[in-house]
Each structure stands twice: as C-alpha cells, then as structure tokens.
Enzyme design. Structure first.
Site, PDB file in Angstrom:
ATOM      1  N   PRO A  23       0.839  -1.202   0.000  1.00  0.00           N
ATOM      2  CA  PRO A  23       0.000   0.000   0.000  1.00  0.00           C
ATOM      3  C   PRO A  23       0.875   1.255   0.000  1.00  0.00           C
ATOM      4  CG  PRO A  23      -0.630  -1.518   1.756  1.00  0.00           C
ATOM      5  CD  PRO A  23       0.671  -2.003   1.229  1.00  0.00           C
ATOM      6  N   GLN A 104      -6.294  -1.920   2.098  1.00  0.00           N
ATOM      7  CA  GLN A 104      -5.813  -1.666   3.452  1.00  0.00           C
ATOM      8  C   GLN A 104      -6.767  -0.691   4.142  1.00  0.00           C
ATOM      9  OE1 GLN A 104      -2.353   0.945   4.506  1.00  0.00           O
ATOM     10  NE2 GLN A 104      -1.397  -0.981   5.110  1.00  0.00           N
ATOM     11  N   HIS A 181      -4.556  -1.882   9.021  1.00  0.00           N
ATOM     12  CA  HIS A 181      -3.323  -1.109   9.192  1.00  0.00           C
ATOM     13  C   HIS A 181      -3.098  -0.845  10.677  1.00  0.00           C
ATOM     14  CE1 HIS A 181       0.054   1.192   8.221  1.00  0.00           C
ATOM     15  NE2 HIS A 181      -0.469   2.160   7.472  1.00  0.00           N
ATOM     16  N   HIS A 184       3.058   2.017  11.399  1.00  0.00           N
ATOM     17  CA  HIS A 184       3.494   3.342  10.939  1.00  0.00           C
ATOM     18  C   HIS A 184       2.976   4.502  11.782  1.00  0.00           C
ATOM     19  CE1 HIS A 184       4.171   1.402   6.724  1.00  0.00           C
ATOM     20  NE2 HIS A 184       5.027   0.977   7.649  1.00  0.00           N
ATOM     21  N   TYR A 186       0.061   5.020  13.075  1.00  0.00           N
ATOM     22  CA  TYR A 186      -1.345   5.385  12.949  1.00  0.00           C
ATOM     23  C   TYR A 186      -2.127   4.813  14.134  1.00  0.00           C
ATOM     24  CZ  TYR A 186       0.304   7.051   8.484  1.00  0.00           C
ATOM     25  OH  TYR A 186       1.010   7.724   7.518  1.00  0.00           O
ATOM     26  N   ARG A 234      -1.078  -5.397   9.009  1.00  0.00           N
ATOM     27  CA  ARG A 234       0.251  -4.790   8.877  1.00  0.00           C
ATOM     28  C   ARG A 234       0.668  -4.253  10.240  1.00  0.00           C
ATOM     29  NH1 ARG A 234       3.031  -0.713   4.467  1.00  0.00           N
ATOM     30  NH2 ARG A 234       3.705  -2.720   3.630  1.00  0.00           N
ATOM     31  N   LEU A 311      12.932  -1.780   1.121  1.00  0.00           N
ATOM     32  CA  LEU A 311      14.160  -1.795   0.327  1.00  0.00           C
ATOM     33  C   LEU A 311      14.473  -3.190  -0.214  1.00  0.00           C
ATOM     34  CD1 LEU A 311      16.640   0.748   1.952  1.00  0.00           C
ATOM     35  CD2 LEU A 311      15.462   0.879  -0.240  1.00  0.00           C
TER      36      LEU A 311
END
Length: 365
Positions: A23, A104, A181, A184, A186, A234, A311
């Site tokens: 996402p 998501q 989600h 991160h 949130y 996630r 990455l």
C-alpha cells in the site's frame, strides 16, 4: 523452479506469485464535493498498471474507515457506498489481468489532518479549511502536529464499528483481501505502543490493554469478512526507540510484535505484513532488506506466515528471502513506482514462468 513465482493459497484465494504491491498513499483524492475520498482515474491507472505488470496481489493505499481517519484531506476512504462503488470498477480491472485485489483499512489517529507530503506534510489545525480534530489513545501530539483528544470508550466502540462497516463495503466492491493497518504510527499502532498510549483503562497500561483495540478490530472485521477470504494485519515490528525486551517495554519492540502475533493466531488472521517505525521521530538504520529480520521472526516464531517489505529491490534478493523461508511473500513499494513491470523483469532474470501471463497486446515484447 523459482520460489518467488510459486502460487500461494490462503483460505480460498490463490495468489499467482509472491511479488505483491505494498500500500502506498497517493494523496490524490478529491478534498470536497460528492466524490471526497473516492478513487478516480489516477488511482485506476496506478493500480491496474501494476496488475498488468504481473504482481500477484495489488493492495490499495491506506483507505480511511471514517473521514477523521484520513491522513490528509486528499486520502482515499471507504466510509460510504459511493466510494465503494468507485473502487468496484478498479477491482474488476485488477482481477481481469489475473492479480488479486486487496484493500488496506486504516485510521490515522493523531497523525491525521495534515497536508500532502509535497505541500509540507504539516498538521492542519481543527477549524482551518480541510482540518479536523484528531483522536488518539492519549492527548499526546506526534512531533509538532496538533494535540489530539484522548478517545473515549464510546469513540473506541465507534472506531471498531467503522472498521467492520468498511470491510463490508470492501466485500461489496469485490476485494478478496482486507488488510488492517496497525503500523506506521497510525491509530492502532498508537494504542499498541506504550510510547503513545498512557491510558489507565482497559485500552491501556499493560500489554493486554494496549493490544485490546487491535484484537477487537480484527474480531469485528473477521465477523463480517467471509471465511474463505484472507485477512492480513500490517504491523510495525519496532518503534526503533530502544532495545528493551519484554512485554512492558516503554515503546513497541520486536518481542512484543511476536507476542502480539501469537495472540492473533486465534483470531482468524492469515498473514502479517511486517514493517517498522512511524510512531516517533527515531533513527532507523535503513539498508537493503532492513526489515526482513523482523518478518523472519514472525515467520519462525508463530504459525502465521509473514510478508517482508522495505528496500527489496533486486530479483535475486527477493528470491532468496522467499526461498530461505525468511518470509512467505515480498511486498514492493517504491521499486514498483519506478518499474511497474518489475515482476516480469524479475521472472526473466530468474528464469521463471510468471502468472499472470503477459497480456496479448504486450506479448511481442
């Protein structure tokens, strides 16, 4: 045989390969009018082109379960039927090219009500155009963002119901995967981490309290999401704030992530999408595959498969992650922005057959 291009079946859904699109917010939805939060031509082109490019799963960007749950006023949402109807056309196109469509579901919590990144990513105070009051587990601001209000138990019940309603709309839109989600920085991550959750009620304090909201959201979504369709979560494996182990560490850690996933084993979750960071300003030692060790721990220390992200850019790198069992699948983000056809290039480099097959219009290449 290439492990990266082997099909994977979770519940009643078979993913044609293990290269999936992560996402990635586009911050390109309408900010006002009847189409607020609904996908349009940009999102259609962006998402469908990756299906043509050969990914096995296309996950939409974080889609807010309520207007207040958006990161920015230009975020996608799925809190009303108009938005779900707009998603339905995109979903059918993704499926027509042989990929699986996932969504998501998200709530930004104290990181909501901001401008788009290219406009500075700054907090928009409540009362200003396109701004609103943000909510969080505690009245603690993220950096220099506006201070949120602490959610009441009634607010929390409403948020859980919003996730369930969004999952129902996602089903009507034709999605075959829902991802919650909880990463991160949130809202759900804010509840998980003791760095942002200072509550003393049932949704704070110890590990059981801080994980309660996520478990309630998972249960509410699983109750409306069909038994033959997979449910992902996630997570951010660590806040990158300290190395303290144990369940009562002052921030969120990899040990707590493993313990959380062990809880989720009994709540109908089918895969953990393992990322990291986002809940505080922290130094993150970024490098190729830097989050893969966290996915490996989930993969090896629980019964739920993990997907690795961060990455992952080279075909051999991705192949080795899956072939050695560090993760069940890989999620590509920025690399798919640079090269929408990365899966097809990777298959050629690895000497593998790829499904979904090349569209007839591109076969001459």
């Amino acid at each position: 045989m290439s492990a990266l291009f082997e099909p994977l079946t979770l519940r009643g859904v078979t993913f044609p390969n293990r290269v999936w699109m992560a996402p990635m917010c586009q911050y390109s939805a309408a900010k006002e009018g009847d189409d607020v939060g609904a996908p349009h031509d940009w999102h259609r082109t962006h998402l469908v082109s990756r299906a043509i490019g050969g990914v096995g799963l296309v996950i939409t960007e974080a889609s807010a379960v309520s207007p207040e749950g958006r990161i920015s006023p230009a975020d996608l949402g799925i809190w009303n039927d108009r938005q779900a109807d707009a998603f339905a056309d995109i979903v059918s196109r993704i499926h027509s090219f042989g990929s699986v469509a996932g969504i998501q579901l998200a709530h930004a919590g104290r990181k909501a009500s901001t401008t788009e990144p290219w406009a500075g990513g700054e907090s928009i105070p409540a009362g200003e155009p396109h701004g609103w009051t943000t909510v969080a587990p505690s009245a603690l601001a993220f950096g220099d963002y506006s201070t949120p209000v602490a959610a009441t138990t009634e607010d929390i019940a409403g948020i859980v119901a919003d996730f369930a309603a969004a999952a129902e709309r996602s089903l009507r839109a034709g999605f075959r995967v829902v991802e919650i989600h909880a990463a991160h920085g949130y809202l759900i991550h804010q509840f998980l981490s003791a760095a942002s959750n200072k509550r003393t009620d049932d949704y704070g304090g110890d590990f059981a309290g801080r994980t309660r909201l996520l478990l309630e959201v998972v249960d509410a979504v699983r109750a409306v999401w069909p038994a033959d369709l997979p449910l992902f979560v996630r997570v951010s494996a660590t806040d990158w704030l300290d190395d303290t182990s144990g369940l009562e560490a002052p921030s969120w850690t990899a040990d707590q992530t493993v313990a959380l996933v062990q809880l989720l084993q009994d709540h109908g979750v089918d895969l953990i999408d393992v990322s990291s960071g986002g809940n505080a300003r922290a130094h993150i030692p970024v490098g190729p595959g830097y989050q893969v060790p966290f996915a490996k721990r989930v993969q090896n220390e629980t019964t739920i498969p993990a997907a690795a992200v961060g990455l992952i850019t080279e075909p051999k790198q991705a192949e080795d992650i899956v072939a050695t069992g560090e993760a069940t699948a890989v999620l590509l983000g920025r690399e798919l922005l640079r090269d929408p056809y990365w899966p097809r290039r990777a298959a050629r480099e690895l000497g593998a057959d790829i499904t979904p097959s090349v569209p007839n219009q591109y076969a001459r290449s």
